[in-house]
Design an enzyme around this catalytic site. Sequence first.
Site, short mmCIF file in Angstrom:
data_model
loop_
_atom_site.label_atom_id
_atom_site.label_comp_id
_atom_site.label_asym_id
_atom_site.label_seq_id
_atom_site.Cartn_x
_atom_site.Cartn_y
_atom_site.Cartn_z
N LYS A 49 -8.02 -1.39 11.64
CA LYS A 49 -8.38 -2.24 12.78
C LYS A 49 -8.77 -3.62 12.25
O LYS A 49 -9.22 -3.76 11.11
CB LYS A 49 -9.53 -1.64 13.56
CG LYS A 49 -9.17 -0.34 14.26
CD LYS A 49 -10.32 0.12 15.11
CE LYS A 49 -10.09 1.32 15.86
NZ LYS A 49 -9.48 2.28 16.08
N HIS B 271 9.39 13.17 9.25
CA HIS B 271 10.08 14.23 9.97
C HIS B 271 9.94 14.01 11.47
O HIS B 271 8.89 13.61 11.95
CB HIS B 271 9.48 15.60 9.62
CG HIS B 271 9.77 16.03 8.23
ND1 HIS B 271 10.97 16.60 7.87
CD2 HIS B 271 9.05 15.95 7.10
CE1 HIS B 271 10.96 16.86 6.58
NE2 HIS B 271 9.80 16.47 6.08
N ASN C 268 0.76 -1.88 -8.60
CA ASN C 268 -0.19 -1.33 -9.54
C ASN C 268 0.10 0.15 -9.80
O ASN C 268 1.09 0.69 -9.30
CB ASN C 268 -1.63 -1.53 -9.03
CG ASN C 268 -2.62 -1.71 -10.14
OD1 ASN C 268 -2.66 -0.91 -11.07
ND2 ASN C 268 -3.43 -2.74 -10.05
N ARG D 283 -11.63 -9.29 10.73
CA ARG D 283 -11.75 -10.74 10.99
C ARG D 283 -10.51 -11.42 10.45
O ARG D 283 -9.64 -10.78 9.89
CB ARG D 283 -13.01 -11.32 10.38
CG ARG D 283 -13.06 -11.32 8.86
CD ARG D 283 -14.38 -11.88 8.36
NE ARG D 283 -14.51 -11.78 6.95
CZ ARG D 283 -14.18 -12.75 6.08
NH1 ARG D 283 -13.70 -13.88 6.52
NH2 ARG D 283 -14.33 -12.59 4.80
N ALA E 159 -9.25 -1.25 1.24
CA ALA E 159 -9.05 0.01 0.53
C ALA E 159 -9.16 1.20 1.45
O ALA E 159 -10.01 1.25 2.34
CB ALA E 159 -10.08 0.13 -0.60
#
Length: 159
Positions: free
Chosen positions: A154, A87, A57, A157, A134
Amino acid sequence: MKILRFIYNFGSTLNMRIRGLFWSLFLKKCGRNFHVYKGTRIISPQNIEVGDDVWFNERCYIVGGGKIKIGSNVMLARNVSLITSNHGYSSKEIPMLKQEIVSAPIEIGDDVWLGVNVVVLKGIKIGKGAIVGAGSVVTKDVPEFAIVGGAPAKLIRFR
């Protein structure tokens, strides 16, 4: 009004396909139906493999220096960043700017959706069917069919 909407949508889709065809000339491997929206930047395309039916997108930032492999039916929402290098910072005596670049590949499985503003860092594998919410920063591998979110991302589900 319907005709104007059709012309606009057709033109937008055509432009995405043309950009996809353009980038396919430079990618290491590119499947069918590769779509690239405007504003997307691809660096080191010769190190990037893309499967069938992949959508980048608007304003995605793809850095292929450390190699990227993307499966089929993958969606990258607006402003997704795939960063394969960074770096070095191991030596305190050498400024970080002058240390060697550290790279590692990114691998994204089939049927994956990366939401708006997702950042995927070097060395990450995202399993088949996963969804990354998001604004997430992916710093660890994502299992198949997992839904992850947050910074760092994290497990929320499984699908």
